[in-house]
Design a protein around this motif. Structure first.
Motif, PDB file in Angstrom:
ATOM      1  N   GLU A 112      48.395  94.686  47.828  1.00 13.22           N
ATOM      2  CA  GLU A 112      48.994  96.737  48.195  1.00 13.22           C
ATOM      3  C   GLU A 112      49.558  96.847  48.845  1.00 13.22           C
ATOM      4  N   SER A 114      51.606 100.058  50.670  1.00 12.07           N
ATOM      5  CA  SER A 114      51.443 101.955  50.815  1.00 12.07           C
ATOM      6  C   SER A 114      52.954 102.406  52.562  1.00 12.07           C
ATOM      7  N   SER A 129      51.652 104.797  47.452  1.00  9.75           N
ATOM      8  CA  SER A 129      50.854 103.362  47.294  1.00  9.75           C
ATOM      9  C   SER A 129      50.829 102.746  45.775  1.00  9.75           C
ATOM     10  N   LYS A 131      48.810  99.435  44.217  1.00  7.65           N
ATOM     11  CA  LYS A 131      47.802  98.563  44.044  1.00  7.65           C
ATOM     12  C   LYS A 131      48.256  98.232  42.393  1.00  7.65           C
TER      13      LYS A 131
END
Length: 290
Positions: A112, A114, A129, A131
């Motif tokens: 992850e 960001s 972002s 993922k």
């Protein structure tokens, strides 16, 4: 074994001697602790490199070739101070992940990332972002979102050694903020498919208006498909615009269509305005279709 590190200086020349091609040119100053037990070690370090603030932690497992609970935080990252010839920036990021394995087939993990609103070469970028995860030879992007001035990019999909399946979309609110266009609003989408060594792509989009230098087009639509990017001239594409203007000159109902079948190529172009024009070109490609 427990190590308390009050100050650790790492010169880039020393790292480059051990790892040729090491890209960073700034000295790192670190402090923290390393707690190693058997084949596992917990790392918690803080410091700075090239003016950037860093914080990194995680549990390393040498028996399983992995890391758990990886966390990396960075702020005030100026790439011009970290990489020779790098662009100026003021970036921040937060990364969390885990990984285990020594190859794509054995890799198991997740990531992850960001990035809050930052600056790159003096221009605002972000937020961003990401993922993603990997399991049983397949890498999967659950979410990729990138915000740029006047533009939003999104993508998701999966990839393995045998197959690609990716989709994405770009939504433009003002293309002049990120390109040479004077202005522009609309969207474009794409799909990547096929084997990694011979990927294909299909695309489509619509723009209410688009201005470039002395030209302006209204109500633009486009679509196309290239089954094999290693043979880019084997493709189908259609472009239409309700109107194209250059000064006082106006062309209406502009249409262009490109199609190739095996070695046969067809190109149609038509427009109305100063005069009704219809042009068709047909021919044969070289045997390698390039």
């Amino acid at each position: 074994v427990r190590l308390e590190i009050s100050r650790l200086e790492v010169e880039p020349e020393a790292v480059q001697a051990l790892l040729p091609g090491w890209p960073l040119i700034a000295r790192a100053l670190l402090h923290g602790k390393v707690d190693w037990r058997g084949q596992q070690g917990e790392v918690a370090l803080e410091g700075e490199i090239g003016g950037a603030r860093l914080k990194i932690g995680g549990l390393v497992d040498t028996a399983r070739f992995g890391v758990e609970g990886l966390e990396l935080q960075a702020s005030k990252v100026d790439l011009s101070r970290l990489v020779r010839g790098g662009p100026s920036s003021d970036l921040a990021l937060s990364l969390k992940g885990r990984a285990r394995g020594v190859s794509l087939e054995t890799l198991e993990g997740s990531l992850e990332l960001s990035v809050p609103p930052s600056r790159f070469e003096g221009r605002p970028v972000g937020p961003l972002s990401l993922k993603a995860e990997a399991s049983k030879g397949v890498m999967k992007v659950d979410e990729l979102l990138v915000f740029l001035p006047g533009l939003k990019l999104s993508a998701q999909g999966s990839a393995s050694r045998k197959k690609l399946s990716l989709t994405g979309r770009a939504s433009a609110f003002d293309l002049s903020a990120v390109s040479a266009a004077r202005d522009g609003q609309g969207f474009a989408s794409f799909t990547v498919f096929g084997a990694p060594e011979r990927p294909g792509v299909s695309f489509g989009g619509a723009f209410g208006s688009l201005g470039y230098q002395g030209y302006r087009a209204e109500a633009i639509t486009l679509s196309g498909r290239i089954p094999d990017l290693t043979r880019p001239l084997e493709a189908q594409a259609v472009l239409q615009a309700e109107e194209v203007r250059s000064g006082e000159r106006r062309l209406r109902d502009v249409r262009a269509r490109l199609s190739t079948r095996n070695r046969e190529l067809d190109l149609d172009f038509s427009t109305k305005g100063l005069a009704d024009v219809w042009v068709r070109l047909a021919g044969l490609l070289d045997e390698d279709a390039k």
